[in-house]
Write a protein that holds these residues in place. Structure first.
Motif: not given
Length: 237
Positions: A22-24, A80-82, A29-33, A64-76
């Protein structure tokens, strides 16, 4: 602060992971900022950068998907991570700059207080020797040097000079004090003069370390010496 920068981001990410349905990720990312800004606000560059990197890593792991792995599939999510890292570095630098400016303003208020105190001592007509001793102590602090002594008389020497405009010269050569520091191999003369007449001089010593007083500090030193010159003009020794 380093421990906070390392530990708080994964804890926040773990909590956000419980709400990820329920939290995109943009809001996460704003919370982490905010977390990064909070750590960086203390003005320690390494802590701010560490918080940024830690936030990016655990944002990837938990959110990020896949969860609980240090991998990112989504460009968005990659973008955001960068951005989290970039924000962390930028905010850390801004926080450090702000704290430096605050410290500088505080020092300048202290210098002004010293000049005002000296002016009040002159106005009350106290002992000239007490005034000289007070100014010697103020000069040591303002310039960050080892010591100061006062010599009466109008004799000039070939020693480096701290001039009325705040420059320091050796002969006709202007020394780059902010870069190289005050001379350590000779006393620096600060003339005590009033109405064009030299009443004495302060001999400034910076022998054990390199002192780099900025132009404002050197002008304060000149103002302090002028107070002594005014007192010597109107008061007996």
């Amino acid at each position: 602060m380093l421990a906070i920068g390392l530990v708080v981001p994964p804890a926040v990410c773990a909590l956000l992971a419980l709400l990820r349905d329920s939290f995109d990720n943009a809001n996460a990312a704003l919370v982490l900022a905010v977390v990064i800004v909070g750590v960086a606000a203390f003005g320690q560059r390494s802590a701010g950068v560490l918080a940024a990197v830690s936030s990016a890593v655990w944002f990837d792991f938990f959110l990020t998907v896949p969860y609980n792995r240090f991998t990112i599939d989504s460009r968005d999510d990659i973008e955001t991570t960068i951005l989290l890292v970039v924000i962390g570095v930028a905010v850390s630098e801004i926080a450090i700059w702000g704290r430096r400016q605050q410290a500088r303003a505080s020092r300048h208020r202290g210098y002004l207080d010293g000049v005002i105190t000296t002016s009040q001592a002159v106005a009350t007509g106290g002992s000239t020797q007490d005034l000289i001793d007070h100014v010697r102590a103020e000069l040591t602090v303002v310039l960050g040097i080892d010591g100061v002594k006062f010599v009466a008389g109008n004799n000039r020497t070939s020693a480096p000079q701290l001039n009325p405009d705040g420059t320091v010269t050796r002969g006709s050569h202007i020394l780059k004090v902010e870069r190289d520091g005050l001379p350590t191999n000779a006393e620096i003369e600060l003339p005590v003069q009033h109405a064009g007449r030299i009443r004495g001089r302060f001999l400034l010593t910076a022998a054990t370390h390199i002192a780099r007083p900025d132009l404002d500090q050197r002008r304060v030193a000149v103002a302090l010496a002028d107070q002594v010159a005014a007192a010597l003009t109107t008061q007996p020794h």
